[in-house]
Scaffold this active site. Sequence first.
Site, PDB file in Angstrom:
ATOM      1  N   CYS A 100      79.593  73.902   2.850  1.00 19.40           N
ATOM      2  CA  CYS A 100      80.236  74.006   4.159  1.00 19.40           C
ATOM      3  C   CYS A 100      81.673  73.583   3.936  1.00 19.40           C
ATOM      4  CB  CYS A 100      79.543  73.076   5.148  1.00 19.40           C
ATOM      5  SG  CYS A 100      80.400  72.944   6.721  1.00 19.40           S
TER       6      CYS A 100
ATOM      7  N   CYS B 193      88.411  53.778   6.501  1.00 17.31           N
ATOM      8  CA  CYS B 193      88.441  54.606   5.293  1.00 17.31           C
ATOM      9  C   CYS B 193      89.735  54.399   4.497  1.00 17.31           C
ATOM     10  CB  CYS B 193      88.302  56.082   5.689  1.00 17.31           C
ATOM     11  SG  CYS B 193      88.247  57.167   4.257  1.00 17.31           S
TER      12      CYS B 193
ATOM     13  N   CYS C 279      94.416  60.575   5.098  1.00 11.31           N
ATOM     14  CA  CYS C 279      94.451  61.887   5.768  1.00 11.31           C
ATOM     15  C   CYS C 279      95.182  61.747   7.116  1.00 11.31           C
ATOM     16  CB  CYS C 279      93.038  62.400   5.990  1.00 11.31           C
ATOM     17  SG  CYS C 279      92.012  62.287   4.495  1.00 11.31           S
TER      18      CYS C 279
ATOM     19  N   CYS D  87      74.233  66.883  10.988  1.00 13.34           N
ATOM     20  CA  CYS D  87      75.245  66.592   9.971  1.00 13.34           C
ATOM     21  C   CYS D  87      75.684  65.130  10.064  1.00 13.34           C
ATOM     22  CB  CYS D  87      76.437  67.519  10.177  1.00 13.34           C
ATOM     23  SG  CYS D  87      77.735  67.222   8.979  1.00 13.34           S
TER      24      CYS D  87
ATOM     25  N   CYS E 117      72.798  68.209   6.782  1.00 14.18           N
ATOM     26  CA  CYS E 117      74.113  68.321   6.150  1.00 14.18           C
ATOM     27  C   CYS E 117      74.704  66.917   6.049  1.00 14.18           C
ATOM     28  CB  CYS E 117      74.993  69.206   7.029  1.00 14.18           C
ATOM     29  SG  CYS E 117      76.680  69.342   6.456  1.00 14.18           S
TER      30      CYS E 117
ATOM     31  N   ARG F  90      82.272  78.455  11.996  1.00 15.53           N
ATOM     32  CA  ARG F  90      81.991  77.454  13.045  1.00 15.53           C
ATOM     33  C   ARG F  90      83.241  77.077  13.812  1.00 15.53           C
ATOM     34  NH1 ARG F  90      79.560  73.693  10.097  1.00 15.53           N
ATOM     35  NH2 ARG F  90      77.732  75.011  10.223  1.00 15.53           N
TER      36      ARG F  90
ATOM     37  N   CYS G 279      93.425  61.853  10.596  1.00 11.82           N
ATOM     38  CA  CYS G 279      92.126  61.212  10.796  1.00 11.82           C
ATOM     39  C   CYS G 279      92.185  59.842  11.460  1.00 11.82           C
ATOM     40  CB  CYS G 279      91.388  61.094   9.469  1.00 11.82           C
ATOM     41  SG  CYS G 279      89.690  60.510   9.715  1.00 11.82           S
TER      42      CYS G 279
HETATM   43  N1  SAM Z   1      85.299  61.176   4.688  1.00 15.74           N
HETATM   44  C1  SAM Z   1      84.730  62.409   4.376  1.00 15.74           C
HETATM   45  C2  SAM Z   1      85.745  63.438   3.940  1.00 15.74           C
HETATM   46  O1  SAM Z   1      86.882  63.361   4.365  1.00 15.74           O
HETATM   47  O2  SAM Z   1      85.373  64.324   3.190  1.00 15.74           O
HETATM   48  C3  SAM Z   1      83.895  63.002   5.496  1.00 15.74           C
HETATM   49  C4  SAM Z   1      84.320  62.890   6.936  1.00 15.74           C
HETATM   50  S1  SAM Z   1      85.817  63.708   7.407  1.00 15.74           S
HETATM   51  C5  SAM Z   1      86.070  63.044   9.023  1.00 15.74           C
HETATM   52  C6  SAM Z   1      85.368  65.406   7.599  1.00 15.74           C
HETATM   53  C7  SAM Z   1      86.396  66.387   8.063  1.00 15.74           C
HETATM   54  O3  SAM Z   1      86.649  66.230   9.441  1.00 15.74           O
HETATM   55  C8  SAM Z   1      87.781  66.325   7.447  1.00 15.74           C
HETATM   56  O4  SAM Z   1      87.850  66.912   6.197  1.00 15.74           O
HETATM   57  C9  SAM Z   1      88.594  67.127   8.449  1.00 15.74           C
HETATM   58  O5  SAM Z   1      88.634  68.483   8.104  1.00 15.74           O
HETATM   59  C10 SAM Z   1      87.840  66.901   9.764  1.00 15.74           C
HETATM   60  N2  SAM Z   1      88.627  66.102  10.703  1.00 15.74           N
HETATM   61  C11 SAM Z   1      88.840  64.771  10.639  1.00 15.74           C
HETATM   62  N3  SAM Z   1      89.642  64.360  11.637  1.00 15.74           N
HETATM   63  C12 SAM Z   1      89.967  65.462  12.343  1.00 15.74           C
HETATM   64  C13 SAM Z   1      90.787  65.687  13.479  1.00 15.74           C
HETATM   65  N4  SAM Z   1      91.473  64.698  14.073  1.00 15.74           N
HETATM   66  N5  SAM Z   1      90.888  66.942  13.962  1.00 15.74           N
HETATM   67  C14 SAM Z   1      90.228  67.950  13.359  1.00 15.74           C
HETATM   68  N6  SAM Z   1      89.441  67.797  12.275  1.00 15.74           N
HETATM   69  C15 SAM Z   1      89.319  66.569  11.765  1.00 15.74           C
HETATM   70  C1  DTB Z   2      84.273  69.549  10.220  1.00 14.92           C
HETATM   71  O1  DTB Z   2      84.858  70.503   9.695  1.00 14.92           O
HETATM   72  N1  DTB Z   2      84.550  69.037  11.401  1.00 14.92           N
HETATM   73  C2  DTB Z   2      83.710  67.916  11.713  1.00 14.92           C
HETATM   74  C3  DTB Z   2      82.735  67.905  10.510  1.00 14.92           C
HETATM   75  N2  DTB Z   2      83.273  68.908   9.663  1.00 14.92           N
HETATM   76  C4  DTB Z   2      82.411  66.676   9.816  1.00 14.92           C
HETATM   77  C5  DTB Z   2      84.461  66.654  11.942  1.00 14.92           C
HETATM   78  C6  DTB Z   2      85.477  66.746  13.020  1.00 14.92           C
HETATM   79  C7  DTB Z   2      86.021  65.394  13.240  1.00 14.92           C
HETATM   80  C8  DTB Z   2      86.987  65.329  14.382  1.00 14.92           C
HETATM   81  C9  DTB Z   2      87.557  63.970  14.582  1.00 14.92           C
HETATM   82  C10 DTB Z   2      86.564  62.898  14.901  1.00 14.92           C
HETATM   83  O2  DTB Z   2      85.690  63.087  15.793  1.00 14.92           O
HETATM   84  O3  DTB Z   2      86.639  61.822  14.303  1.00 14.92           O
HETATM   85 FE1  SF4 Z   3      88.548  59.142   5.303  1.00 10.11          FE
HETATM   86 FE2  SF4 Z   3      89.027  60.505   7.489  1.00 10.11          FE
HETATM   87 FE3  SF4 Z   3      90.091  61.313   5.191  1.00 10.11          FE
HETATM   88 FE4  SF4 Z   3      87.408  61.518   5.585  1.00 10.11          FE
HETATM   89  S1  SF4 Z   3      89.018  62.592   6.693  1.00 10.11           S
HETATM   90  S2  SF4 Z   3      88.469  60.764   3.775  1.00 10.11           S
HETATM   91  S3  SF4 Z   3      87.067  59.711   6.882  1.00 10.11           S
HETATM   92  S4  SF4 Z   3      90.545  59.367   6.259  1.00 10.11           S
END
Ligand code: SAM
Ligand code: DTB
Ligand code: SF4
Length: 324
Positions: free
Chosen positions: A196, A60, A64, A104, A136, A268, A67
């Site tokens: 959500c 990606c 973030c 989702c 979702c 949640r 992530c």
């Molecule tokens: N790329 C899209 C976005 O960021 O909107 C969708 C997927 S993203 C992984 C969805 C959400 O997962 C993020 O906004 C964040 O709140 C959560 N998330 C991602 N990595 C995480 C982590 N290491 N621990 C907790 N929540 C995480």
């Molecule tokens: C949300 O609030 N938590 C989920 C879902 N929405 C998409 C994602 C959590 C991702 C945790 C890190 C991972 O598994 O990559």
């Molecule tokens: Fe990309 Fe992860 Fe950020 Fe979603 S949360 S925009 S997958 S870097």
Amino acid sequence: MPTHPRPTLIRYDWTDEEIRLIHDLSLPDLIYRAQQVHREYHDPRKVQLCTLLSIKTGGCPEDCAYCPQSAHYTTEVVPDKLLEIEQVLETARAARDSGSTRFCMGAAWREVSDGDQFEQVLKMVRGVHTLGMEVCCTLGMLTQDQADRLAEEGLTAYNHNLDTGPEYYQRIITTRTYEDRLHTLECVRRAGITVCCGGIVGMGERLSDRIALLRVLSNLNPHPESVPINALVRVEGTPLAHQHPVDPIDMTRMVATARILMPASRVRLSAGRTDMSVETQALCFLAGANSLFTGEKLLTTPNPGQDQDQVLLNKLGLSALDAT
Ligand code: SAM
Ligand code: DTB
Ligand code: SF4
């Protein structure tokens, strides 16, 4: 069915000061108040089970800091192309058969681009909808037209988190703004898709940042129908890999405060449960959480499996919400 009448009015004008007073109540007072509100709007014995699937993993362009899928960091995530529709539907069917009512699909995209891949996702949405599940997606930023098209295919909800308060946000993500996120949420709302939206605790934020996140969420009118509260999953290679774990009582306070501010929403208990004891999760249910992600995996990181969650729910006398 809710076990109480509904005296609590839903408000959209909460201030930081009011939220802080609720958050800082003695734990028994906080839980009592959360329970009262919870029982006015929800059946306290029912938990919504949602299953996540990463349909497009890794690589990606966003930065973030939490992530593992960001291309800016070196993690164990192996980037993959968009999954095939059949594979997605097979996973959804299995999730439905094991009691999940919401499926989702997540993509490691900054935003949705029009073209083949989006057309594929639209077909996945239609397919999961046809299976009788709530559908979702979380695909990054959307235009109004894209939101409308997702709605046409039967999308129930769109997940797009604000992650933290507006001030701390800039320390976590530099590649898109808080306003960008709010704009996508508006498109989703206008398309008639439920929202959500929640955040993450444990990223090094101050309490005032958590309060600010709750203020922004609870000032959205209508409130997001689902509010995921994630505890940071600390992934090696990301800038937040070495944060302190979230204190269980802090997590409970966050859930309880979200419950009180947004009485009708599903709160949640989301990422981070593999590091939580049964007792911590029980406290979160007492605080008004009424939804979980189930299955062995979140998007790329582990989650307690179905068997473990069944034991948890049985122990607490809770059961899965039926499909609507
Ligand atoms: N790329 C899209 C976005 O960021 O909107 C969708 C997927 S993203 C992984 C969805 C959400 O997962 C993020 O906004 C964040 O709140 C959560 N998330 C991602 N990595 C995480 C982590 N290491 N621990 C907790 N929540 C995480
Ligand atoms: C949300 O609030 N938590 C989920 C879902 N929405 C998409 C994602 C959590 C991702 C945790 C890190 C991972 O598994 O990559
Ligand atoms: Fe990309 Fe992860 Fe950020 Fe979603 S949360 S925009 S997958 S870097």
